[in-house]
Write a protein that holds these residues in place. Structure first.
Motif, short mmCIF file in Angstrom:
data_model
loop_
_atom_site.label_atom_id
_atom_site.label_comp_id
_atom_site.label_asym_id
_atom_site.label_seq_id
_atom_site.Cartn_x
_atom_site.Cartn_y
_atom_site.Cartn_z
N GLY A 27 -33.97 -3.52 -41.41
CA GLY A 27 -34.40 -2.86 -42.64
C GLY A 27 -35.20 -1.59 -42.46
N GLN A 28 -35.44 -1.17 -41.22
CA GLN A 28 -36.19 0.04 -40.97
C GLN A 28 -35.26 1.13 -40.45
OE1 GLN A 28 -40.05 -0.40 -39.02
NE2 GLN A 28 -39.58 -2.58 -38.83
N ASP A 29 -35.65 2.36 -40.68
CA ASP A 29 -34.91 3.48 -40.11
C ASP A 29 -35.76 4.17 -39.07
OD1 ASP A 29 -32.32 3.54 -41.30
OD2 ASP A 29 -33.26 4.14 -43.18
N ALA A 30 -35.14 4.55 -37.99
CA ALA A 30 -35.85 5.26 -36.92
C ALA A 30 -36.01 6.73 -37.28
CB ALA A 30 -35.09 5.13 -35.61
N VAL A 31 -37.12 7.29 -36.86
CA VAL A 31 -37.38 8.71 -37.03
C VAL A 31 -36.73 9.48 -35.88
CG1 VAL A 31 -39.23 10.45 -37.10
CG2 VAL A 31 -39.55 8.24 -38.23
N VAL A 32 -36.68 8.84 -34.71
CA VAL A 32 -36.19 9.45 -33.47
C VAL A 32 -35.30 8.45 -32.75
CG1 VAL A 32 -36.93 10.34 -31.21
CG2 VAL A 32 -38.27 10.87 -33.22
N LEU A 33 -34.29 8.95 -32.04
CA LEU A 33 -33.43 8.14 -31.19
C LEU A 33 -33.75 8.50 -29.73
CD1 LEU A 33 -30.01 8.61 -33.02
CD2 LEU A 33 -31.88 7.03 -33.57
N ALA A 34 -33.71 7.51 -28.85
CA ALA A 34 -34.07 7.77 -27.45
C ALA A 34 -33.19 6.99 -26.49
CB ALA A 34 -35.53 7.38 -27.20
N THR A 35 -32.99 7.57 -25.32
CA THR A 35 -32.31 6.90 -24.22
C THR A 35 -32.72 7.60 -22.93
OG1 THR A 35 -30.20 5.97 -23.47
CG2 THR A 35 -30.15 8.27 -24.17
N VAL A 36 -32.22 7.10 -21.84
CA VAL A 36 -32.51 7.71 -20.54
C VAL A 36 -31.85 9.09 -20.50
CG1 VAL A 36 -30.54 6.63 -19.38
CG2 VAL A 36 -32.57 7.20 -18.07
N GLU A 37 -32.49 10.03 -19.84
CA GLU A 37 -32.09 11.44 -19.87
C GLU A 37 -30.61 11.69 -19.56
OE1 GLU A 37 -36.08 13.92 -18.70
OE2 GLU A 37 -35.01 12.91 -17.07
N ASP A 38 -30.08 11.04 -18.55
CA ASP A 38 -28.71 11.35 -18.15
C ASP A 38 -27.66 10.77 -19.11
OD1 ASP A 38 -29.53 8.82 -17.01
OD2 ASP A 38 -27.72 8.84 -15.80
N LYS A 39 -28.07 10.04 -20.13
CA LYS A 39 -27.14 9.48 -21.10
C LYS A 39 -27.24 10.18 -22.46
CE LYS A 39 -25.74 5.44 -19.02
NZ LYS A 39 -24.60 4.59 -19.23
N LEU A 40 -27.97 11.28 -22.53
CA LEU A 40 -28.19 11.96 -23.81
C LEU A 40 -26.92 12.46 -24.52
CD1 LEU A 40 -31.45 14.02 -23.36
CD2 LEU A 40 -31.03 12.15 -24.94
N PRO A 41 -25.90 12.96 -23.81
CA PRO A 41 -24.77 13.53 -24.54
C PRO A 41 -24.13 12.60 -25.58
CG PRO A 41 -24.67 14.23 -22.27
CD PRO A 41 -25.78 13.20 -22.36
N LEU A 42 -23.90 11.34 -25.26
CA LEU A 42 -23.29 10.44 -26.24
C LEU A 42 -24.25 10.16 -27.38
CD1 LEU A 42 -20.83 8.77 -27.10
CD2 LEU A 42 -21.83 6.85 -25.85
N LEU A 43 -25.53 9.96 -27.07
CA LEU A 43 -26.51 9.68 -28.12
C LEU A 43 -26.65 10.87 -29.07
CD1 LEU A 43 -28.44 7.66 -29.34
CD2 LEU A 43 -30.22 8.53 -27.80
N GLN A 44 -26.48 12.08 -28.56
CA GLN A 44 -26.55 13.25 -29.43
C GLN A 44 -25.45 13.23 -30.49
OE1 GLN A 44 -26.72 16.17 -26.29
NE2 GLN A 44 -28.91 16.44 -26.58
#
Length: 120
Positions: A27-44
């Protein structure tokens, strides 16, 4: 600040990440998304869809986090019990606490956990 942390396999898709997020959010929404640095492209890709900023967490800060759940794959690859939990905690800052431990996407390719910073 509420942070959604993600861990995922190389075969994960943006839809895998979105499903893990939906299952973990409670029921909550995140303000920020995070992951380990080398996995950022997919999370973006997910961040663009959700219009949220992303934070890349270094391996050094990941291993400093105490995670309540343990994945043998995460321990072997990253030295942490859960990449999703460690990323969420590290990005939320000192004193952060988990509000949702890692939840696995239906396809088994992604995990998501939510943390809240001390300032909330």
């Amino acid at each position: 600040m509420i942070v959604a942390g993600f861990g995922f396999r190389s075969g994960a898709t943006v839809d895998s990440l979105a499903d893990a997020y939906k299952r973990a959010r409670l029921g909550q929404d995140a303000v920020v998304l995070a992951t380990v640095e080398d996995k950022l492209p997919l999370l973006q890709g997910l961040a663009g869809r959700m219009q949220r900023p992303v934070i890349g967490v270094s391996d050094r800060f990941m291993i400093m986090q105490d995670t309540p759940t343990r994945s043998e794959a995460a321990l072997s690859a990253r030295g942490v019990g859960s990449v999703a939990e460690a990323a969420a905690l590290a990005a939320a800052g000192p004193g952060a606490r988990l509000v949702s431990t890692r939840v696995i996407s239906e396809d088994g390719q992604a995990t998501c956990a939510f943390a809240i910073g001390e300032d909330e």
